[in-house]
Design an enzyme around this catalytic site. Structure first.
Site, PDB file in Angstrom:
ATOM      1  N   LYS A   1       7.259   0.858  -6.456  1.00 47.68           N
ATOM      2  CA  LYS A   1       6.626   0.808  -5.141  1.00 47.68           C
ATOM      3  C   LYS A   1       5.638  -0.355  -5.123  1.00 47.68           C
ATOM      4  O   LYS A   1       4.873  -0.555  -6.075  1.00 47.68           O
ATOM      5  CB  LYS A   1       5.899   2.127  -4.865  1.00 47.68           C
ATOM      6  CG  LYS A   1       5.324   2.227  -3.460  1.00 47.68           C
ATOM      7  CD  LYS A   1       4.722   3.611  -3.212  1.00 47.68           C
ATOM      8  CE  LYS A   1       4.193   3.710  -1.788  1.00 47.68           C
ATOM      9  NZ  LYS A   1       3.620   5.045  -1.507  1.00 47.68           N
TER      10      LYS A   1
ATOM     11  N   HIS B   1       3.630  -1.123  -2.129  1.00 51.50           N
ATOM     12  CA  HIS B   1       2.732  -1.047  -0.984  1.00 51.50           C
ATOM     13  C   HIS B   1       1.894   0.228  -1.075  1.00 51.50           C
ATOM     14  O   HIS B   1       2.070   1.048  -1.980  1.00 51.50           O
ATOM     15  CB  HIS B   1       3.529  -1.061   0.325  1.00 51.50           C
ATOM     16  CG  HIS B   1       4.486   0.090   0.451  1.00 51.50           C
ATOM     17  ND1 HIS B   1       5.720   0.097  -0.155  1.00 51.50           N
ATOM     18  CD2 HIS B   1       4.363   1.288   1.098  1.00 51.50           C
ATOM     19  CE1 HIS B   1       6.343   1.234   0.114  1.00 51.50           C
ATOM     20  NE2 HIS B   1       5.536   1.980   0.870  1.00 51.50           N
TER      21      HIS B   1
END
Length: 533
Positions: free
Chosen positions: A107, A109
């Site tokens: 991931k 963000h």
């Protein structure tokens, strides 16, 4: 057996996730490439009710293991869908723990932005963020070779999360690995990783359940299926006479639902049939761990020859006429136990050979492919089917292609009702390494050991090497097998029947070729050789 295990097996049966096949045409090929008569598909649990029930069984297995964990980790791919439901089931049983699984891609963000090295785990994990000292319980469906489990173990340790006390799976098939060690893939995993593996049920528990409940369940299923079939027939007659399209559609849906349920019951009839249990037992005897084989028992000892000692003519003749004359002259000799057929007659057509022999005798027909068991494992199934179809009673294997070929060929022979003789050492010079040959002495002995562990009790040994016979006898007896020996290597190859019989013990059959079929009087030669026993 604990009650939750019984309920789990029932659950697998009712959902159609557990298959035990009556016919070999329905068998499944596993990741290990083994062809199995029984199969469990946890992937069939793909809706709320069954997933919730499955999670409860996992929770019971984890709690009963006695291992304490505080986070569940679902191993990709099947384990991912287990993590949250099992955590909820654990909570309902008074054990509130976290759950997580790993992302395919990091991931980049939200909370994963601008993180340091230790917090990188937030980029890789969905669910509870794992702390360095968390006791992580891993989840997956079944254990075959264990590749995904080793990858998950390495992944966790790469994140600094090395406290991995437990791996929970649904079903332990209790199979040895593909090598010759006899260790199971789970034993190897536990040894290498230090992680204990617990299953909801194992192969023996499934087998014992089917043996205990099979006949009663089979009768119940058959009665229910016949009732539904009768109901279906009545509905089909009603549909045929309807002009009301709405009513017709309603009845057709009812017929379709009945078809689905009848198909499920037909599958259950296969699971509960005695033949299915027999096939599963044979599979476990050949592929099972030491504990599984001990639990299943060795089964009935295969008796190929009616006598404890006999002479078996090696029928290495060129024509069917010569073979028929050999059988005609020797069939009534008490000391003749059976007939060994080799490639010369085999190429003329085994079915014709067996038919010719049956004109004169019902004694055992033993086919020596010279040497069977030297191909890939898969070919064993077709070989066994062919031998059964042409009427051969017994097959000889020299499984020089390795342990998986040996296990596969033995299993498929047993599955087709054939009797099995296994050899590892041969009569000619320079066969084993100690004699100047290719095959290691230990490798040859391993062929006998694997066969004995699979329940085989009939073995080929070199009749002109009594010291080898003694060595093989000690080895197979150490595996709990009372051996019956078959030995070539006499007359032209210099062996003495008396010496071989002494080394072999009470149950011994001498294989004699030219000494009988090249004799002017084959009947007299058969009597002479059998008198030496």
């Amino acid at each position: 057996m604990e009650e939750y295990k019984r309920k789990f097996i029932d659950f697998l049966l009712n959902t159609g996730s557990l298959k035990v096949f009556e016919n070999s045409s329905d068998d499944r090929t596993l990741k290990s490439k083994r062809i199995s008569p029984w199969f469990v598909n946890i992937g069939d649990f793909n809706e709320g009710e069954s997933s919730n029930a499955l999670a409860g069984f996992y929770a019971d297995a984890i709690i009963n293991s006695g291992v304490k964990g505080n986070v569940l980790y679902g191993i990709p791919e099947k384990g991912v869908g287990l993590a949250a439901p099992v955590a909820m089931a654990m909570a309902s049983k008074g054990h509130n723990i976290g759950w997580c699984f790993s992302r395919k891609d990091e991931k980049t963000h939200g909370e994963a932005t601008g993180l340091g090295h230790e917090d990188r785990i937030k980029k890789l994990i969905v669910g509870k963020v794992l702390k360095p000292n968390d006791a992580i319980v891993q989840l997956d469906d079944v254990f075959t070779a264990g590749d995904a489990k080793y990858e998950a173990n390495a992944f966790m340790k790469s994140l600094g999360r090395a406290n991995l006390p437990l791996l929970a799976i649904a079903v332990d098939r209790q199979e040895v690995g593909i090598d010759a060690t006899g260790k199971s893939a789970i034993e190897e995993y536990e040894h290498k990783t230090g992680t204990k593996v617990v299953s909801v049920v194992n192969a023996i528990e499934v087998y014992n359940f089917l043996k205990e409940m099979g006949l009663d369940r089979l009768r119940d299923v058959q009665v229910h299926r016949l009732s539904l079939s009768k109901r279906k027939s009545e509905l089909e007659k009603s549909v045929a006479g309807l002009s009301d399209l709405s009513k017709r559609a309603e009845l057709e849906k009812s017929v379709s639902d009945l078809n689905y349920e009848i198909k499920r019951l037909v599958d259950l009839e296969s699971v509960f049939s005695p033949r299915s249990a027999e096939r599963m037992a044979n599979y476990i005897r050949v592929y099972g761990t030491k504990e599984a084989r001990a639990a299943i028992g060795r089964g009935l000892e295969q008796k190929i020859i009616g006598r404890d000692r006999s002479v078996i003519p090696a029928c290495d003749v060129e024509t069917l006429e010569q073979f028929e004359e050999l059988v005609r002259q020797t069939a009534d000799v008490d000391g003749i136990g059976g007939y060994k057929i080799g490639f010369e007659l085999g190429y003329l057509g085994l079915a014709k050979v067996v038919e010719t022999a049956r004109k004169h005798t019902q004694k055992s027909i033993i086919f020596d492919h010279q040497k069977a068991g030297t191909d890939i494992p898969d070919t064993g199934r077709n070989y066994a089917r062919l031998m059964k179809r042409v009427g051969v009673d017994t097959v000889i294997f020299f499984p020089q292609a390795g342990p998986e070929t040996e296990r596969a060929w033995i299993y498929h022979a047993l599955d087709n009702g054939l009797k099995v003789i296994v050899g590892g050492r041969m009569t000619h010079p320079a066969y084993s390494v100690s004699e100047g040959g290719f095959i290691t002495d230990e490798g040859a002995l391993e062929m006998y050991r694997i066969a004995a562990r699979a329940g085989v009790n009939n073995f080929v040994v070199p009749g002109n090497k009594p010291e080898v016979i003694k060595q093989v006898k000690e080895l197979v007896e150490s595996e709990g097998v009372s051996p019956v020996f078959y030995a070539p290597g006499f007359i032209a190859q210099g062996g003495k029947i008396e010496a071989a019989a002494k080394a072999a013990g009470d149950r011994f059959h001498g294989i004699v070729g030219r000494g009988i079929y090249q004799a002017k009087d084959m009947h007299a030669a058969a009597i002479e050789h059998s008198s030496q026993l």
